[in-house]
Structure formats: structure tokens, C-alpha cells
Enzyme design. Structure first.
Site, mmCIF file in Angstrom:
data_model
loop_
_atom_site.group_PDB
_atom_site.id
_atom_site.type_symbol
_atom_site.label_atom_id
_atom_site.label_comp_id
_atom_site.label_asym_id
_atom_site.label_seq_id
_atom_site.Cartn_x
_atom_site.Cartn_y
_atom_site.Cartn_z
ATOM 1 N N HIS A 1 0.814 -1.221 0.000
ATOM 2 C CA HIS A 1 0.000 0.000 0.000
ATOM 3 C C HIS A 1 0.856 1.284 0.000
ATOM 4 C CE1 HIS A 1 -3.700 -2.154 0.295
ATOM 5 N NE2 HIS A 1 -3.386 -2.713 1.449
ATOM 6 N N HIS B 1 7.943 -7.835 3.161
ATOM 7 C CA HIS B 1 6.500 -7.634 3.225
ATOM 8 C C HIS B 1 5.830 -8.668 2.334
ATOM 9 C CE1 HIS B 1 3.299 -4.915 4.487
ATOM 10 N NE2 HIS B 1 2.737 -5.130 3.314
HETATM 11 FE FE FE2 Z 1 0.579 -5.051 3.337
#
Ligand code: FE2
Length: 259
Positions: free
Chosen positions: A68, A149
Site C-alpha cells: 500500500h 512484506h
Molecule cells: Fe501489506
């Protein structure tokens, strides 16, 4: 060298938990370097310049991101200006910001890399192993820390096993659930996921009813961050400054009382 890393800060509750607990954690563990993942900080998706500034003024040294990273469009124009903001080095668009930063602390160069896994993730342009090899090729840092991530625990563990002779810290983010698999091998440390910083009574930090209506009834929702009592998850990593080997990795979990 003590590194405090705090996982995905989700919305207002996550930001409040950080501001209420960061100083005492830094003091309790004599922290030299504080890194947080801020990719969900702005209403659950992305980060704004204002939130970046607020994290810096709380005493955060480096802020990593994730899938994001660019959800709040305004951050793109600040990516170059914000020296301590790290975006995934292998995700599109590649033209904004930096995929790694180097901090100089206690006479050591510590490189912090942010990378996305490719299993079940969108917009990943470069294989994480290829991207890491390229960064490591011309690297002279004393200590390397990676915020990996990703969704898949196996991919994260594979990354750690492949790089553990060259990277001291591989810590996972994105799933928002703290795993109990922290370990040290060859003087390097690993955990699949450090967990999130957000509302306890939630689904990964999001409003429960909204996630149910999206998942079961396919209704359009905004995945609004949930409210109420919060939790803060992270790890403290202790690295010997002479040998550059990790001596300890300790999970941190602070939970407010549920109503
Ligand atoms: Fe994420």
C-alpha cells in the site's frame, strides 16, 4: 546495537498505540534504532506526509512500507524529500523514492531494505531474490535489516535461509498476525511476521462487519480500520557491534484490555 521494529501500524488506533508506548519501549530496551512499518497508517492504506512527520517527531528513525506504499497519491511527490521513508524496492511504480536507506549509528552503517514477496502479491515487478542480489552487489554496510512484506511464510523463510550469511535481520510484515517462529541461525535472525499495531477487536485491524460483508456477501466496502482497545506488536533485536552477529530477538506484544 538494539533495534526496535514495530509491525504494520493500522489507522488511528495503531498510531495512538505507537505514540503512547514508543518512548517507554525505547527506554526500557535502550534502543539505538527504531524502525516501523507505516504502510497502513493512513486510514488503513498508505501513509501521508503529515503521518510521516508525526512518526519522526515521536522518535522513529526509519519508516518502511509495503503493497500500500502508494495508496495515498500525495506521498509520491514527497518520496524523494523524505530521507527516512523506504518503499518496496521491487514493486511498481519504481520511479518514486528509495528501496533501501543506510543509517550511521554507533559508528556502524546499517542498511534497511524494504522488499515485497511475490507469492499472492500484486504489482511485483522484480523477483525479491534478484532485487536483493542487486542491492547487495555494491553494498558495504556493517549490518543489513530487511522488512520482507509478504503473504507466504515459506517464501519468507526461504529468503532468510538463502541470505542468512549476508543479512543479519529478516523480519516479516503484511499478515498482521505475530508468529512465534523467531529464531537465530548463523548469527542472523528471522521471524515470519512481527504482527500489527491496531485494534484488537478487528480482522487484521479492519472493521469486522465490513470484512464479513465483503467476504461473504461480496459487498463493496472500504475496509475501514476498527476502533477500540489496541495492540502493539514488534521485535527487539540485539546485535553484537564487534562481531555483527545477532545475539537475541525478542517478540513484543502490548495489549489493552478488551471491553
Ligand atoms: Fe501489506
Amino acid at each position: 546495537m538494539k533495534i526496535l521494529f514495530i509491525g504494520d501500524i493500522v489507522g488511528e488506533v495503531g498510531r495512538r498505540m505507537l505514540s503512547e508506548h514508543l518512548k517507554s519501549l525505547q527506554n526500557e530496551y535502550s534502543i539505538d534504532l527504531t524502525i516501523v512499518n507505516g504502510e497502513n497508517a493512513a486510514h488503513g492504506k498508505g501513509i501521508t506526509p503529515k503521518i510521516y512527520d508525526s512518526f519522526k517527531s515521536l522518535g522513529v528513525d526509519v519508516i518502511t512500507l509495503g503493497n500500500h506504499a502508494f495508496s495515498k497519491n500525495i506521498i509520491k511527490e514527497y518520496m524523494e524529500k523524505f530521507d527516512d521513508l523506504v518503499r518496496p524496492c521491487n514493486m511498481e511504480p519504481l520511479e518514486y523514492g528509495r528501496g533501501f536507506v543506510t543509517c550511521h549509528i554507533n559508528n556502524l552503517d546499517i542498511m534497511i531494505i524494504n522488499i515485497c514477496g511475490k507469492a499472492f502479491m500484486d504489482n511485483i515487478l522484480i523477483d525479491p531474490f534478484e532485487a536483493t542480489d542487486e542491492i547487495l552487489e555494491n553494498n558495504s554496510a556493517d549490518i543489513i535489516f530487511v522488512d520482507f512484506h509478504g503473504e507466504a511464510t515459506a517464501e519468507k523463510r526461504c529468503y532468510f535461509e538463502y541470505y542468512k550469511d549476508r543479512i543479519q535481520c529478516v523480519v516479516g510484515t503484511h499478515t498482521h498476525v505475530q508468529t512465534a517462529d523467531e529464531m537465530i541461525s548463523n548469527g542472523s535472525c528471522f521471524i515470519s511476521d512481527v504482527g500489527m499495531c491496531g485494534a484488537i477487536n478487528s480482522i487484521l485491524g479492519r472493521d469486522i462487519e465490513e470484512v464479513i460483508s465483503r467476504t461473504i456477501y461480496q459487498q463493496k466496502t472500504y475496509f475501514t480500520p476498527a476502533k477500540g482497545p489496541g495492540m502493539l506488536c514488534g521485535v527487539v533485536i540485539d546485535i553484537d557491534e564487534i562481531t555483527k552477529k545477532v545475539q537475541k530477538i525478542e517478540r513484543i506484544q502490548i495489549k489493552e484490555t478488551l471491553n
